[in-house]
Design a protein around this motif. Structure first.
Motif, mmCIF file in Angstrom:
data_model
loop_
_atom_site.group_PDB
_atom_site.id
_atom_site.type_symbol
_atom_site.label_atom_id
_atom_site.label_comp_id
_atom_site.label_asym_id
_atom_site.label_seq_id
_atom_site.Cartn_x
_atom_site.Cartn_y
_atom_site.Cartn_z
ATOM 1 N N VAL A 93 -23.483 -66.914 -17.620
ATOM 2 C CA VAL A 93 -21.944 -66.635 -17.506
ATOM 3 C C VAL A 93 -21.951 -65.468 -18.536
ATOM 4 N N THR A 94 -21.583 -64.189 -18.003
ATOM 5 C CA THR A 94 -21.359 -63.017 -18.782
ATOM 6 C C THR A 94 -20.071 -62.986 -19.742
ATOM 7 N N ARG A 95 -20.033 -62.108 -20.449
ATOM 8 C CA ARG A 95 -18.767 -61.878 -21.308
ATOM 9 C C ARG A 95 -17.870 -61.343 -20.442
ATOM 10 N N THR A 96 -18.270 -60.224 -19.508
ATOM 11 C CA THR A 96 -17.411 -59.666 -18.640
ATOM 12 C C THR A 96 -16.779 -60.544 -17.645
ATOM 13 N N GLU A 97 -17.621 -61.680 -17.093
ATOM 14 C CA GLU A 97 -17.001 -62.790 -16.024
ATOM 15 C C GLU A 97 -16.091 -63.523 -16.915
ATOM 16 N N ILE A 98 -16.398 -63.904 -18.199
ATOM 17 C CA ILE A 98 -15.350 -64.812 -18.937
ATOM 18 C C ILE A 98 -13.932 -63.986 -19.143
ATOM 19 N N ALA A 99 -14.147 -62.599 -19.322
ATOM 20 C CA ALA A 99 -12.759 -61.833 -19.331
ATOM 21 C C ALA A 99 -12.136 -61.881 -18.145
ATOM 22 N N GLU A 100 -12.900 -61.990 -17.021
ATOM 23 C CA GLU A 100 -12.234 -61.553 -15.769
ATOM 24 C C GLU A 100 -11.611 -63.026 -15.498
ATOM 25 N N ILE A 101 -12.281 -64.307 -15.696
ATOM 26 C CA ILE A 101 -11.688 -65.636 -15.595
ATOM 27 C C ILE A 101 -10.389 -65.518 -16.153
ATOM 28 N N ILE A 102 -10.438 -65.329 -17.669
ATOM 29 C CA ILE A 102 -9.020 -65.200 -18.484
ATOM 30 C C ILE A 102 -8.019 -64.309 -17.592
ATOM 31 N N THR A 103 -8.272 -63.316 -17.318
ATOM 32 C CA THR A 103 -7.360 -62.428 -16.681
ATOM 33 C C THR A 103 -6.738 -63.014 -15.331
ATOM 34 N N HIS A 104 -7.775 -63.367 -14.526
ATOM 35 C CA HIS A 104 -7.420 -63.939 -13.195
ATOM 36 C C HIS A 104 -6.647 -65.541 -13.264
ATOM 37 N N ILE A 105 -6.953 -66.508 -14.306
ATOM 38 C CA ILE A 105 -6.174 -67.553 -14.165
ATOM 39 C C ILE A 105 -4.793 -67.193 -14.928
ATOM 40 N N GLY A 106 -4.851 -66.272 -15.796
ATOM 41 C CA GLY A 106 -3.438 -66.246 -16.374
ATOM 42 C C GLY A 106 -2.432 -66.076 -15.541
ATOM 43 N N PHE A 107 -2.716 -65.642 -14.313
ATOM 44 C CA PHE A 107 -1.660 -65.560 -13.312
ATOM 45 C C PHE A 107 -1.291 -66.892 -12.553
ATOM 46 N N TYR A 108 -2.338 -67.908 -12.596
ATOM 47 C CA TYR A 108 -2.167 -68.971 -11.902
ATOM 48 C C TYR A 108 -2.020 -70.153 -12.861
ATOM 49 N N ALA A 109 -2.489 -70.169 -14.143
ATOM 50 C CA ALA A 109 -2.268 -71.379 -14.999
ATOM 51 C C ALA A 109 -1.202 -70.893 -15.848
ATOM 52 N N GLY A 110 -0.726 -69.935 -16.278
ATOM 53 C CA GLY A 110 0.145 -69.576 -17.101
ATOM 54 C C GLY A 110 -0.400 -68.664 -18.283
ATOM 55 N N TRP A 111 0.398 -68.032 -19.014
ATOM 56 C CA TRP A 111 -0.196 -67.328 -20.213
ATOM 57 C C TRP A 111 -0.554 -68.083 -21.343
ATOM 58 N N PRO A 112 -1.719 -68.119 -21.764
ATOM 59 C CA PRO A 112 -2.056 -69.025 -22.944
ATOM 60 C C PRO A 112 -1.439 -68.910 -24.220
#
Length: 112
Positions: A93-112
């Motif tokens: 898993v790349t750093r770019t993919e992790i950043a995209e996961i965080i961006t994406h789930i922010g809208f579904y799981a709430g802002w950390p």
């Protein structure tokens, strides 16, 4: 609970077993074996020994994506997240993919 997750994150090793990767975990027994032997056994033998090792069903990379997403969604940002981020990197898993996961789930799981 976060301390238990941290304990379980220590001692996670991947070994190659033919075409399927076998996960060997000892952290449960090492850290909790005397206190909670059944829990340690389930962690080491079932979660890692069986579930994480089912790479013919879902690869380690995908399991890492699911695990990181789940931890972040629950607000677990301790050393267990750090460990699983490092494992995700080892699993491709790349750093770019992790950043995209965080961006994406922010809208579904709430802002950390």
């Amino acid at each position: 609970m976060n301390k238990i997750i941290l304990f379980l994150s220590i001692g996670f090793f991947i070994t190659n077993a033919m075409s399927q990767e076998k996960i060997v975990q000892t952290a449960g027994r090492t850290q909790l074996g005397e206190f909670a032997p059944k829990f340690a056994e389930l962690n080491d033998d079932v979660l890692f020994g069986e579930v994480w090792s089912r790479t013919d069903k879902l690869g380690l990379r995908d399991r890492s994506l699911v695990t990181v997403t789940s931890l972040i969604s629950q607000g677990i940002t301790d050393n267990s997240l750090v460990f699983h981020l490092q494992s995700a990197k080892k699993n491709g898993v790349t750093r770019t993919e992790i950043a995209e996961i965080i961006t994406h789930i922010g809208f579904y799981a709430g802002w950390p």
